[in-house]
Design a protein around this motif. Structure first.
Motif, PDB file in Angstrom:
ATOM      1  N   ARG A 163      99.231  62.362 -24.424  1.00  0.00           N
ATOM      2  CA  ARG A 163      97.832  62.808 -24.367  1.00  0.00           C
ATOM      3  C   ARG A 163      96.918  61.809 -25.078  1.00  0.00           C
ATOM      4  O   ARG A 163      95.830  61.482 -24.598  1.00  0.00           O
ATOM      5  CB  ARG A 163      97.699  64.200 -24.984  1.00  0.00           C
ATOM      6  N   LEU A 164      97.359  61.337 -26.251  1.00  0.00           N
ATOM      7  CA  LEU A 164      96.541  60.393 -27.019  1.00  0.00           C
ATOM      8  C   LEU A 164      96.330  59.093 -26.256  1.00  0.00           C
ATOM      9  O   LEU A 164      95.198  58.578 -26.182  1.00  0.00           O
ATOM     10  CB  LEU A 164      97.209  60.108 -28.364  1.00  0.00           C
ATOM     11  N   MET A 165      97.393  58.559 -25.677  1.00  0.00           N
ATOM     12  CA  MET A 165      97.266  57.315 -24.908  1.00  0.00           C
ATOM     13  C   MET A 165      96.363  57.519 -23.694  1.00  0.00           C
ATOM     14  O   MET A 165      95.628  56.611 -23.306  1.00  0.00           O
ATOM     15  CB  MET A 165      98.640  56.818 -24.449  1.00  0.00           C
ATOM     16  N   GLY A 166      96.400  58.701 -23.110  1.00  0.00           N
ATOM     17  CA  GLY A 166      95.526  58.992 -21.976  1.00  0.00           C
ATOM     18  C   GLY A 166      94.055  58.961 -22.371  1.00  0.00           C
ATOM     19  O   GLY A 166      93.210  58.418 -21.650  1.00  0.00           O
ATOM     20  N   ARG A 167      93.747  59.534 -23.542  1.00  0.00           N
ATOM     21  CA  ARG A 167      92.357  59.513 -24.001  1.00  0.00           C
ATOM     22  C   ARG A 167      91.930  58.108 -24.390  1.00  0.00           C
ATOM     23  O   ARG A 167      90.823  57.659 -24.062  1.00  0.00           O
ATOM     24  CB  ARG A 167      92.177  60.482 -25.176  1.00  0.00           C
ATOM     25  N   MET A 168      92.798  57.393 -25.107  1.00  0.00           N
ATOM     26  CA  MET A 168      92.457  56.028 -25.512  1.00  0.00           C
ATOM     27  C   MET A 168      92.317  55.107 -24.307  1.00  0.00           C
ATOM     28  O   MET A 168      91.571  54.118 -24.358  1.00  0.00           O
ATOM     29  CB  MET A 168      93.512  55.483 -26.466  1.00  0.00           C
ATOM     30  N   ASN A 169      93.002  55.419 -23.231  1.00  0.00           N
ATOM     31  CA  ASN A 169      92.915  54.615 -22.019  1.00  0.00           C
ATOM     32  C   ASN A 169      91.482  54.553 -21.495  1.00  0.00           C
ATOM     33  O   ASN A 169      91.081  53.578 -20.858  1.00  0.00           O
ATOM     34  CB  ASN A 169      93.842  55.207 -20.947  1.00  0.00           C
ATOM     35  N   ASP A 170      90.704  55.606 -21.779  1.00  0.00           N
ATOM     36  CA  ASP A 170      89.311  55.646 -21.328  1.00  0.00           C
ATOM     37  C   ASP A 170      88.365  54.922 -22.283  1.00  0.00           C
ATOM     38  O   ASP A 170      87.197  54.725 -21.970  1.00  0.00           O
ATOM     39  CB  ASP A 170      88.839  57.104 -21.190  1.00  0.00           C
ATOM     40  N   HIS A 171      88.868  54.552 -23.459  1.00  0.00           N
ATOM     41  CA  HIS A 171      87.997  53.989 -24.495  1.00  0.00           C
ATOM     42  C   HIS A 171      88.193  52.501 -24.738  1.00  0.00           C
ATOM     43  O   HIS A 171      87.268  51.832 -25.217  1.00  0.00           O
ATOM     44  CB  HIS A 171      88.222  54.723 -25.820  1.00  0.00           C
ATOM     45  N   VAL A 172      89.387  51.986 -24.462  1.00  0.00           N
ATOM     46  CA  VAL A 172      89.652  50.603 -24.844  1.00  0.00           C
ATOM     47  C   VAL A 172      90.669  49.974 -23.899  1.00  0.00           C
ATOM     48  O   VAL A 172      91.600  50.628 -23.422  1.00  0.00           O
ATOM     49  CB  VAL A 172      90.170  50.538 -26.301  1.00  0.00           C
ATOM     50  N   PHE A 173      90.429  48.686 -23.578  1.00  0.00           N
ATOM     51  CA  PHE A 173      91.410  47.875 -22.881  1.00  0.00           C
ATOM     52  C   PHE A 173      91.609  46.610 -23.708  1.00  0.00           C
ATOM     53  O   PHE A 173      90.687  45.807 -23.849  1.00  0.00           O
ATOM     54  CB  PHE A 173      90.946  47.515 -21.465  1.00  0.00           C
ATOM     55  N   LYS A 174      92.809  46.473 -24.299  1.00  0.00           N
ATOM     56  CA  LYS A 174      93.085  45.370 -25.213  1.00  0.00           C
ATOM     57  C   LYS A 174      92.004  45.351 -26.303  1.00  0.00           C
ATOM     58  O   LYS A 174      91.813  46.345 -26.983  1.00  0.00           O
ATOM     59  CB  LYS A 174      93.187  44.043 -24.457  1.00  0.00           C
ATOM     60  N   LYS A 175      91.254  44.253 -26.446  1.00  0.00           N
ATOM     61  CA  LYS A 175      90.204  44.174 -27.466  1.00  0.00           C
ATOM     62  C   LYS A 175      88.846  44.671 -26.966  1.00  0.00           C
ATOM     63  O   LYS A 175      87.865  44.633 -27.712  1.00  0.00           O
ATOM     64  CB  LYS A 175      90.045  42.718 -27.935  1.00  0.00           C
ATOM     65  N   THR A 176      88.765  45.110 -25.737  1.00  0.00           N
ATOM     66  CA  THR A 176      87.483  45.422 -25.119  1.00  0.00           C
ATOM     67  C   THR A 176      87.212  46.924 -25.104  1.00  0.00           C
ATOM     68  O   THR A 176      87.960  47.673 -24.471  1.00  0.00           O
ATOM     69  CB  THR A 176      87.428  44.890 -23.676  1.00  0.00           C
ATOM     70  N   PRO A 177      86.170  47.408 -25.813  1.00  0.00           N
ATOM     71  CA  PRO A 177      85.786  48.814 -25.677  1.00  0.00           C
ATOM     72  C   PRO A 177      85.308  49.080 -24.252  1.00  0.00           C
ATOM     73  O   PRO A 177      84.609  48.257 -23.658  1.00  0.00           O
ATOM     74  CB  PRO A 177      84.640  48.972 -26.674  1.00  0.00           C
ATOM     75  N   THR A 178      85.714  50.222 -23.691  1.00  0.00           N
ATOM     76  CA  THR A 178      85.235  50.628 -22.369  1.00  0.00           C
ATOM     77  C   THR A 178      84.408  51.881 -22.544  1.00  0.00           C
ATOM     78  O   THR A 178      84.888  52.887 -23.080  1.00  0.00           O
ATOM     79  CB  THR A 178      86.414  50.872 -21.413  1.00  0.00           C
ATOM     80  N   LEU A 179      83.165  51.815 -22.110  1.00  0.00           N
ATOM     81  CA  LEU A 179      82.185  52.841 -22.490  1.00  0.00           C
ATOM     82  C   LEU A 179      82.083  53.955 -21.462  1.00  0.00           C
ATOM     83  O   LEU A 179      81.134  54.023 -20.688  1.00  0.00           O
ATOM     84  CB  LEU A 179      80.824  52.183 -22.726  1.00  0.00           C
ATOM     85  N   ARG A 180      83.091  54.836 -21.463  1.00  0.00           N
ATOM     86  CA  ARG A 180      82.943  56.034 -20.641  1.00  0.00           C
ATOM     87  C   ARG A 180      81.869  56.926 -21.268  1.00  0.00           C
ATOM     88  O   ARG A 180      81.533  56.787 -22.452  1.00  0.00           O
ATOM     89  CB  ARG A 180      84.258  56.786 -20.517  1.00  0.00           C
ATOM     90  N   ALA A 181      81.365  57.858 -20.495  1.00  0.00           N
ATOM     91  CA  ALA A 181      80.316  58.743 -21.020  1.00  0.00           C
ATOM     92  C   ALA A 181      80.882  59.593 -22.151  1.00  0.00           C
ATOM     93  O   ALA A 181      81.971  60.159 -22.041  1.00  0.00           O
ATOM     94  CB  ALA A 181      79.793  59.635 -19.903  1.00  0.00           C
ATOM     95  N   LEU A 182      80.120  59.669 -23.273  1.00  0.00           N
ATOM     96  CA  LEU A 182      80.522  60.509 -24.385  1.00  0.00           C
ATOM     97  C   LEU A 182      80.131  61.954 -24.110  1.00  0.00           C
ATOM     98  O   LEU A 182      79.107  62.239 -23.500  1.00  0.00           O
ATOM     99  CB  LEU A 182      79.866  60.030 -25.674  1.00  0.00           C
ATOM    100  N   LYS A 183      80.974  62.884 -24.602  1.00  0.00           N
ATOM    101  CA  LYS A 183      80.739  64.303 -24.333  1.00  0.00           C
ATOM    102  C   LYS A 183      80.498  65.121 -25.603  1.00  0.00           C
ATOM    103  O   LYS A 183      80.280  66.318 -25.545  1.00  0.00           O
ATOM    104  CB  LYS A 183      81.936  64.885 -23.584  1.00  0.00           C
ATOM    105  N   SER A 184      80.555  64.448 -26.770  1.00  0.00           N
ATOM    106  CA  SER A 184      80.396  65.173 -28.024  1.00  0.00           C
ATOM    107  C   SER A 184      78.930  65.353 -28.406  1.00  0.00           C
ATOM    108  O   SER A 184      78.602  66.172 -29.266  1.00  0.00           O
ATOM    109  CB  SER A 184      81.124  64.426 -29.157  1.00  0.00           C
ATOM    110  N   TRP A 185      78.035  64.576 -27.827  1.00  0.00           N
ATOM    111  CA  TRP A 185      76.615  64.650 -28.172  1.00  0.00           C
ATOM    112  C   TRP A 185      75.768  64.738 -26.908  1.00  0.00           C
ATOM    113  O   TRP A 185      76.152  64.263 -25.862  1.00  0.00           O
ATOM    114  CB  TRP A 185      76.194  63.407 -28.980  1.00  0.00           C
TER     115      TRP A 185
END
Length: 490
Positions: free
Chosen positions: A468-490
C-alpha cells in the motif's frame, strides 16, 4: 524590454559556460572509471555522469533556476540530452538562431528511463499496476514446510522470494522454490526466486561468558578463537569462536571490529596464538549480548578472500536448478563476475540466463562499482543490492545515508535496477507495529526498483503494508523527481 535584454545576456553567458562544461565532460577518458568507451548507451551515459560529477556546478544550478530552466539536478539517466535541452533553451532565451543546437525529442530525452524500466522488467518481471517498486521477501526456514505461508506472501504482494543459502540446504531450497512456483500460478503473477550465496561471511560460532545473561558493555574484553572451544578467564570473561579462522590470524592490533550490523564496536587490543582479544568501545543502549551466528565486520583488515567459498560452489548446483536470480555476496571487482561465470560454466549451466544481483557491502566494491557494472551488464540481466547493514558496518553509519543516495544515482545513470535492503520495516516484521522512522525509511525505498524485507512473524502483514505504501509513493515520486498529483488533504 530591459528585463528581456538582461535575461538574454545572462542566458548567453550561461550558454558559453555550459558549452565548455559539456566539452569537458566529453573529453574525459572513460578508462579512468575502469571501463573503455562502450557501445552500450547506458555505460556511455554512466561515464558522462561520473565525468560531470567531478565538477561542482552548484552556482551554475542556481543561475539556471533563476531563468526558469532545468537545474541539471535530475539528469542521472540522461546526461547529454539534458545538456542539449538546456543549451537549446538558453539559445532561445539569448535570441540566437542556433540551428546546431537542437532540442532532443521527448523519446530521446527519456531514453535512459526507458532503459532502466526495461532492465527492471527483465530482472524482476513486470511490476504490478499500482507500483513500480517490487517487493522482495526473505523466506524463513519454515517456508520449506509451509506452502500456505508462501501463498499468503504472494497474495499480499511479494514479487521476489529470496532464499538465503547461508541457511537450510538443497532439499529445503527445492521445496521453497516449488511452493513459490505454485503460488505464482495461483495469483497469476510471475514471482522470481533469488538464491543468495553466502560468500565468506564472518560470523560468531559457539560463545561463552562467565555470566549467562551478561551483556557486553564498553570496557569489556572478548577473546576470539580461530579453532577449538571459546576460552574465558578472569581477565577476559567473554569468548567466541568464529566461522572463518583466517580472520583471527590476519588481524592487527588497533584494527576495528563491528558486530551484528554495528550494534557493537571494538578494537583489537592484543594477539596470541590463534586468538585475539578485542576491547569493546561502544554498544547499543543497555549493552549487547554475545550470540552465535551474528555477523562480524572488519573495516580495517584486508582479508584477501575469494567471494566464493567451497560451500558456495557446491550450492550453485542447486541455484542453477532452482533460481531465476543469483545474489552474489562480497563481490568487489570485475574479475569476481568472471569467477562466478566460470564456476557456473563448470557446473553445466543450462541455456536459461540467470540474473545477477551484486550485493554492495564493502569499500572496495564502492570504488570499483563503475567497472563492476560495465562488466556485469555484458553478461545479461543485472542489478545491485544496497546491503545497508554490512555496508554501514564497513564504512560507518555516518557515511551510510549519503552513500546509499550515491549508489542510487550511479545505478540510475547506468540503467541498473537497485534493491533497497536491510532492516526495512524491521520492527513491523518482528513485532507487528512499525516505528515512525522505519516507515519514513520504507517510503524512501520507492526510489529503488525493489525493496527487501527480512523474515519475521508479521512478515505477511508487513508485505501488505509495504504494498500500500509503495502504491501511494508511486504517485508522488519517480527516482529523484517529485510527481505532482492532485493533493486531497487541503
Amino acid at each position: 524590454m530591459h528585463e528581456l535584454t538582461d535575461a538574454a545576456v545572462r542566458a548567453a553567458k550561461i550558454h558559453t559556460e555550459m558549452t565548455a562544461l559539456k566539452q569537458a565532460v566529453l573529453a574525459e577518458d572513460p578508462k579512468q572509471f575502469g571501463f573503455t568507451a562502450e557501445r552500450d548507451p547506458a555505460i556511455a551515459n554512466l561515464g558522462h555522469y561520473l565525468a560531470l560529477r567531478r565538477h561542482d556546478i552548484r552556482p551554475l544550478q542556481r543561475r539556471l533556476m533563476a531563468l526558469g530552466l532545468s537545474s541539471m539536478g535530475r539528469l542521472e539517466s540522461r546526461v547529454l540530452p539534458t545538456f542539449d535541452a538546456v543549451l537549446g533553451a538558453l539559445s532561445c532565451l539569448a535570441g540566437a538562431q542556433d540551428s546546431a543546437t537542437l532540442l532532443p525529442s521527448e523519446a530521446e530525452f527519456f531514453a535512459g528511463e526507458a532503459r532502466l524500466e526495461a532492465a527492471g522488467v527483465v530482472l524482476f518481471g513486470a511490476p504490478v499496476a499500482h507500483r513500480r517498486t517490487r517487493i522482495m521477501v526473505t523466506l524463513p526456514s519454515e517456508a520449506a514446510e509451509s506452502p500456505d505461508l508462501i501463498l499468503d506472501l504472494a497474495r499480499a504482494g511479494m514479487d521476489v522470494a529470496r532464499i538465503n543459502c547461508a541457511h537450510d540446504g538443497p532439499q529445503a531450497w527445492r521445496a521453497m522454490t516449488a511452493f513459490v512456483r505454485t503460488a505464482a500460478g495461483i495469483v497469476g503473477r510471475d514471482i522470481k526466486v533469488l538464491m543468495d550465496v553466502a560468500g565468506p561471511k564472518i560470523r560468531t560460532g559457539e560463545v561463552a561468558s562467565s555470566q549467562k545473561k551478561a551483556r557486553l558493555q564498553p570496557g569489556d574484553r572478548v577473546r576470539l578463537v580461530a579453532s577449538g572451544a571459546p576460552r574465558i578467564d578472569s581477565e577476559v570473561p567473554f569468548s567466541a569462536a568464529v566461522s572463518l579462522p583466517e580472520m583471527v590470524t590476519r588481524l592487527s592490533v588497533g584494527d576495528r571490529l563491528r558486530y551484528d550490523d554495528g550494534k557493537l564496536e571494538a578494537v583489537v587490543e592484543s594477539l596470541g596464538d590463534g586468538e585475539a582479544v578485542i576491547l569493546v568501545r561502544r554498544t547499543k543502549a543497555g549493552g549487547t549480548k554475545l550470540k552465535p551466528e551474528k555477523g562480524i565486520n572488519l573495516p580495517d583488515t584486508a582479508l584477501g578472500l575469494s567471494p566464493l567459498t567451497a560451500k558456495d560452489e557446491t550450492d550453485l548446483v542447486t541455484v542453477i536448478e532452482c533460481a531465476d536470480l543469483i545474489g552474489y555476496s562480497f563481490v568487489s571487482r570485475p574479475e569476481d563476475i568472471d569467477l562466478l561465470d566460470a564456476v557456473l560454466a563448470s557446473h553445466g549451466r543450462n541455456d536459461r540466463q540467470l540474473g545477477l544481483i551484486a550485493k554492495i557491502e564493502q569499500p572496495l566494491a564502492l570504488s570499483n562499482l563503475p567497472a563492476l557494472i560495465a562488466r556485469a551488464r555484458q553478461r545479461g540481466p543485472f542489478g545491485v543490492m544496497i546491503a545497508r547493514g554490512d555496508l554501514a558496518a564497513e564504512i560507518g553509519f555516518e557515511r551510510l545515508a549519503e552513500m546509499q543516495e550515491e549508489l542510487l544515482w550511479i545505478c540510475e545513470a547506468a540503467s541498473v535496477p537497485c534493491v533497497w535492503a536491510t532492516q526495512v520495516l524491521e520492527d513491523m516484521v518482528k513485532e507487528g507495529i512499525p516505528t515512525r522512522g522505519e516507515m519514513t525509511d520504507a517510503a524512501m525505498a520507492a526510489r529503488a526498483e525493489c525493496v527487501m524485507l527480512n523474515k519475521g512473524p508479521a512478515v505477511v502483514e508487513a508485505v501488505s503494508l509495504l504494498d500500500r505504501l509503495m502504491g501511494r509513493m508511486n504517485d508522488h515520486v519517480f527516482k529523484k523527481t517529485p510527481t505532482l498529483r492532485a493533493l486531497k488533504s487541503w
